[in-house]
Design an enzyme around this catalytic site. Structure first.
Site, PDB file in Angstrom:
ATOM      1  N   ALA A 509       4.382   6.030   1.982  1.00 24.19           N
ATOM      2  CA  ALA A 509       5.976   5.879   1.792  1.00 24.19           C
ATOM      3  C   ALA A 509       6.255   6.928   0.435  1.00 24.19           C
ATOM      4  CB  ALA A 509       6.444   4.962   2.053  1.00 24.19           C
ATOM      5  N   THR A 617      11.751  -1.749   8.445  1.00 25.22           N
ATOM      6  CA  THR A 617      10.186  -1.393   8.413  1.00 25.22           C
ATOM      7  C   THR A 617       9.153  -2.259   7.274  1.00 25.22           C
ATOM      8  OG1 THR A 617      10.534   0.771   7.459  1.00 25.22           O
ATOM      9  CG2 THR A 617      10.349   0.423   9.709  1.00 25.22           C
ATOM     10  N   GLY A 687       3.155  -1.943   1.397  1.00 23.64           N
ATOM     11  CA  GLY A 687       2.211  -2.356   2.574  1.00 23.64           C
ATOM     12  C   GLY A 687       1.310  -3.326   2.082  1.00 23.64           C
ATOM     13  N   GLU A 688       0.733  -3.221   0.815  1.00 21.96           N
ATOM     14  CA  GLU A 688      -0.224  -4.282   0.859  1.00 21.96           C
ATOM     15  C   GLU A 688       0.243  -5.035  -0.281  1.00 21.96           C
ATOM     16  OE1 GLU A 688      -2.633  -0.820  -0.358  1.00 21.96           O
ATOM     17  OE2 GLU A 688      -4.621  -1.508   1.100  1.00 21.96           O
TER      18      GLU A 688
HETATM   19 MO1  MOS Z   1      -5.841   0.849   2.971  1.00 24.42          MO
HETATM   20  S1  MOS Z   1      -7.178  -0.517   2.978  1.00 24.42           S
HETATM   21  O1  MOS Z   1      -5.860   1.918   1.535  1.00 24.42           O
HETATM   22  O2  MOS Z   1      -5.855   1.442   4.277  1.00 24.42           O
END
Ligand code: MOS
Length: 729
Positions: A509, A617, A687-688
Site C-alpha cells: 500500500a 480495507t 497487513g502483517e
Molecule cells: Mo508476506 S509473508 O511478505 O506475503
C-alpha cells in the site's frame, strides 16, 4: 517521461490539504461485486480454446533420485497427452524478491511432496488418472525427517551473549523461559494454479502471484527466456500470505507442457499439494531471557531460536525481528540455530518473524510483569525506548504508547482480576494483552495515471491479494485529482503495466500508493498549466478545477487525455530513521477447567500505522491478522510424520484456521497518525501488523484465567488439560 522520486526527506502532507475527502474513507472495494458474484476470474478460471489439463506429480520419497518414469499405463487412456519433467522443473516456489527461481538440479528429490513431473491430458479427470498410473522408479537415500536428528548451523554474537549473561547475573528480576511454536501453512483459500499460453515465442501466464515484476523475471529465468518474452496476468488472487510471493512449480510445469503441445495448458494444485509442495513456516523453539531492575526496566534481553530448513535454502524465519527494537535494554543477543531437514522448504508466511517471535517475546514480557509485580501494560510503557536500542537510530512516528493507552481504555483493562480469580461455572475467565510492532518498508514501485476528461485510470502491475489495492489506489488518484472514487478505474495485475512493488512484507500500500500519488501529483501540475495557474493555487474537487476566480470542469478542460508515470524508491529516510507500525492487543478468554477448551470472548486491537488509506480495507487487514494470531495461539499446526517428513494435516479440516465460531467480534481502532519518514503519503503497512503479538494476548489471557503458563503452541485442549494437571488443578 517518468517522475523518479527518492524518499530522502519528509514531504508536505498534501493528502491532508486536498478537498475531495475520499482518502481514509471506508469505501467499498470497487471489484467487490465481481468477486461476490463469481465474475472475477481467478488464475484457474479462464477457459482458453484448446486448453489441456495438467496434474502435478510429487515425490513419494524424502530424498534420492528419480531414475525413471514409466508412463506406459497412462498411454492406454484416451486423451493422454504426455508427461514432462527435467532440468528446468522448479522444486519449490521462489521467494519473490530473490529474483532467481530455484531450478531443480536434474532429477534430485530433497523432500517428500517435491514436484517431479506434470502429466497432461485432454481433461483434468484423465490427467489425474494418468498421474496415478505412472510408475516412478527412485533410488532412495537416507533423509533427515525427524527434527531430533537434524544438524544445526549456529549464528551468534559471542560478545553480545556474554554481556547478556552478565546482566542476567546481577538483575533484580530474571525470566528464562522456552516456548515452542508449530509449523504453519499459509493456507490461502485459492490453491496455486497457472495457465500457460504460447504465441510463437511469447509466453503468457495466468497465475496467482503476489509480486509480478519479480515473478516475470523468475519465469523468464526458469524457462530460459528473455524478460520481454513473458507476460503474467494475475488480476485477482485468493490470498497469498507469503505462499505466492514467488513463482510456483505449477507455472513452469504448465509452461513446459504448453510449449511442446502447442496449446494452452492449465495446472492447478490440489489442496493437499499446496500443503506438501508450497513453502511452510518452520516450527520454532525459542528461549527468552529477560533481565530487569527492581522497577521492571529491562537491562538485558536474549531471544534465541531454533528452526528448520532444507539444505541449500537461503531463507530463515527472522524470529527476533521485532524483539530487536520494541523494548529497551542495553545488553541484547539473538542466537539462531538452523537445523537442516528433508521437509518442505520453509519460507515467508504471514509476518515472517513477528508472527511467531512476538508470540514468545510478548509471553515472556507477561511473565516478567508477574515476576516484577507490575501491570503488563505498565511494564511495556516503562520499556519503550527513545531510539532503536541496538543501533541508536531515531524512530519515525512511534505509536506504541498511545496504542497501549487507547487499547487499555477501550477494552476495560482496569477490570482485569488477578490470576485464576474469575470463574463462571466450569469456565475460568481471564484477560491478557500484548504489544505489536512490524517494520515498515518502501520497495521500488511505478504507476501510470491517465486523466481523460473527468475520468482517470491507474495502471500498475500491483496485485490485490484480497487486501484492497484496487480500492486504495483508486482513492489516492481520486483524492489527488478531485474526482469521486467511482470516476477512477484501477487496472492491476498485468506485467505489461508499470512494475510495482507487489504485495509482500506489508509494503504494497505504501509503495504502490506513493507511485500513484506521485503520478497524480504530476497531473495536478499539468492541470494547473492548462489553467494558467500555479500548482499550489489549484483546487480540484468533484470534477471541477479552480484557480483564483477561474473555475473549469475537468470534462471540458482535459480535451485530450493527459498522463503521468512516476516511480518511487527508498532513500535517506530509510537510513536515518527506524520505521515501524505499532499496536496493542487486548483479549478476554474463557478456559474450560475440565475439557481444556479455550474460547476467545473479546478482542480489541489499537494500531498506529501512519495514514490509513481506506478505513474499511485496513480494518479488514487487522481483523484478519488477529484471526491468524488466534490460529497460531490455539489451533494451527502443520504436523509432520517424523518418519517421512510428510505433512499429515494437509487440508483445511485438519489444519484448523479459526472459523467464525472460533472468533468473537473483533474491535479495531486506528490512531490518527502521519509518518513523514515513511513515504509521501505518510502511510505505513498494516497487513502483517495485526498478527504481530495477537496470539500472545490470547495466551497471556489464558495464563491470567488459569494461573498456569502454557509455553507450547498451539495451546490445544490436550495441552491445557496436561498443564492444569501438572499444576495440580
Ligand atoms: Mo508476506 S509473508 O511478505 O506475503
Amino acid at each position: 517521461m517518468t517522475v523518479n522520486f527518492r524518499m530522502d526527506a519528509p514531504q508536505p502532507r498534501l493528502l491532508d490539504q486536498t478537498g475531495q475527502g475520499v482518502i481514509h474513507k471506508p469505501l467499498d472495494r470497487p471489484e467487490g461485486p465481481l468477486k461476490v458474484s463469481g465474475r472475477a476470474t481467478y488464475a484457474a478460471e479462464t477457459h482458453l480454446p484448446g486448453m489441456a489439463h495438467g496434474v502435478l506429480v510429487t515425490a513419494s520419497i524424502a530424498r534420492g533420485h528419480v531414475e525413471a518414469i514409466d508412463d506406459s499405463a497412462a498411454h492406454e487412456l484416451e486423451g493422454y497427452l504426455g508427461c514432462w519433467n527435467g532440468e528446468r522443473f522448479l522444486r519449490n516456489p521462489a521467494q519473490g524478491m530473490a529474483g532467481a527461481a530455484p531450478v531443480q538440479p536434474g532429477d534430485r528429490v530433497d523432500f517428500r511432496g517435491q514436484p517431479i513431473a506434470v502429466v497432461v491430458a485432454e481433461t483434468f479427470e484423465t490427467a489425474r488418472d494418468a498421474a496415478r498410473r505412472l510408475r516412478i522408479l527412485y533410488s532412495e537415500e537416507d533423509a533427515v525427517t525427524d527434527p531430533a536428528e537434524a544438524e544445526f548451523e549456529t549464528k551468534e554474537d559471542a560478545d553480545a551473549a556474554r554481556a547478556v549473561a552478565e546482566a542476567l547475573e546481577t538483575a533484580a528480576h530474571r525470566i528464562d523461559a522456552t516456548y515452542t511454536t508449530a509449523s504453519h501453512a499459509a493456507a490461502a483459500m485459492e490453491p496455486h494454479a497457472s495457465i500457460a499460453e504460447w504465441n510463437g515465442d511469447q509466453l503468457t501466464l495466468r497465475s496467482a502471484l503476489q509480486m509480478l515484476r519479480f515473478n516475470a523475471l523468475e519465469l523468464a529465468d526458469a524457462m530460459g527466456l528473455e524478460r520481454g518474452q513473458v507476460r503474467i496476468l494475475s488480476p485477482y488472487v485468493g490470498g497469498g500470505f507469503g505462499s505466492k510471493l514467488g513463482l510456483g512449480p505449477e507455472a513452469v510445469a504448465a509452461s513446459m507442457a504448453a510449449r511442446d503441445l502447442g496449446r494452452p495448458v492449465r495446472v492447478a494444485m490440489t489442496r493437499q499439494q499446496v500443503f506438501e509442495t508450497v513453502l511452510r513456516r518452520s516450527e520454532t523453539v525459542q528461549r527468552l531471557r529477560l533481565a530487569a531492575d527492581s522497577g521492571g526496566r529491562l537491562t538485558a534481553l536474549a531471544h534465541d531460536n531454533r528452526q528448520f530448513q532444507l539444505l541449500g535454502e537461503g531463507f530463515a524465519e527472522p524470529v527476533p525481528q521485532a524483539s530487536r527494537f520494541l523494548y529497551a535494554g542495553a545488553a541484547r543477543s539473538y542466537r539462531q540455530d538452523l537445523g537442516r531437514m528433508h521437509r518442505t522448504p520453509s519460507g515467508s508466511v504471514r509476518a515472517p518473524g513477528e508472527a511467531v517471535g512476538q508470540l514468545a517475546m510478548e509471553a515472556a514480557m507477561d511473565e516478567l510483569a508477574d515476576a516484577v509485580g507490575l501491570d503488563p501494560v505498565e511494564l511495556r510503557l516503562r520499556n519503550i525506548p527513545d531510539a532503536h536500542p541496538g543501533t541508536g537510530t531515531r524512530f519515525s512516528a512511534h505509536g506504541l504508547e498511545a496504542c497501549l493507552i487507547d487499547g487499555a481504555a477501550r477494552f476495560g483493562w482496569d477490570r482485569r482480576a488477578g490470576p485464576r480469580a474469575r470463574q463462571e461455572g466450569d469456565w475460568l475467565i481471564g484477560m491478557g494483552m500484548a504489544g505489536a510492532a512490524r517494520p515498515n518498508m518502501l520497495v521500488p514501485s511505478e504507476a501510470r495515471v491517465t486523466l481523460a476528461g473527468d475520468r482517470a485510470t491507474v495502471e500498475t502491475d500491483m496485485t490485490d491479494i484480497g487486501t484492497g489495492s484496487y480500492a486504495i489506489l483508486s482513492q489516492i488518484a481520486a483524492e489527488m485529482l478531485g474526482l469521486p472514487a467511482e470516476n477512477v478505474t484501477a487496472r492491476l495485475g498485468d506485467t505489461d503495466l508499470p512494475g510495482a512493488s507487489g504485495s509482500g512484507g506489508s509494503f504494497g500500500a505504501g509503495s504502490s500508493g506513493s507511485s500513484v500519488f506521485l503520478a497524480a501529483k504530476d497531473l495536478r501540475g499539468q492541470i494547473a498549466a492548462l489553467m494558467g495557474a500555479a500548482e499550489d493555487g489549484l483546487t480540484l474537487k468533484d470534477g471541477l478545477a479552480r484557480a483564483g476566480n477561474v473555475e473549469k470542469r475537468l470534462a471540458d478542460l482535459i480535451a485530450e487525455p493527459i498522463a503521468a508515470t512516476a516511480k518511487i524508491e527508498k532513500g535517506e529516510m530509510a537510513k536515518e530513521t527506524h520505521q515501524s507500525g505499532y499496536g496493542a492487543h487486548f483479549c478476554e478468554v474463557a478456559v474450560h477447567a475440565l475439557t481444556g477448551e479455550i474460547r476467545v470472548r473479546r478482542f480489541e486491537g489499537t494500531f498506529a500505522a501512519g495514514r490509513i488509506l481506506n478505513e474499511k480495507t485496513a480494518r479488514s487487514q487487522c481483523i484478519g491478522g488477529i484471526v491468524w494470531g488466534i490460529g497460531a495461539a490455539l489451533t494451527e499446526e502443520l504436523v509432520h510424520d517424523a518418519r517421512t517428513g510428510q505433512p499429515v494435516t494437509r487440508d483445511l479440516a485438519s489444519y484448523h484456521v479459526p472459523a467464525h465460531a472460533d472468533v468473537p467480534q473483533i474491535g479495531v481502532t486506528f490512531l490518527q497518525e502521519r509518518d513523514d519518514a515513511a513515504n509521501p503519503i505518510q502511510a505505513k503497512g498494516v497487513g502483517e501488523l495485526g498478527i504481530s503479538g495477537a496470539g500472545a494476548a490470547v495466551l497471556n489471557a489464558v495464563a491470567n484465567a488459569t494461573g498456569v503458563r502454557l509455553r507450547d503452541y498451539p495451546a490445544t485442549p490436550d495441552r491445557v488439560i496436561a498443564a492444569l494437571a501438572a499444576a495440580g488443578l
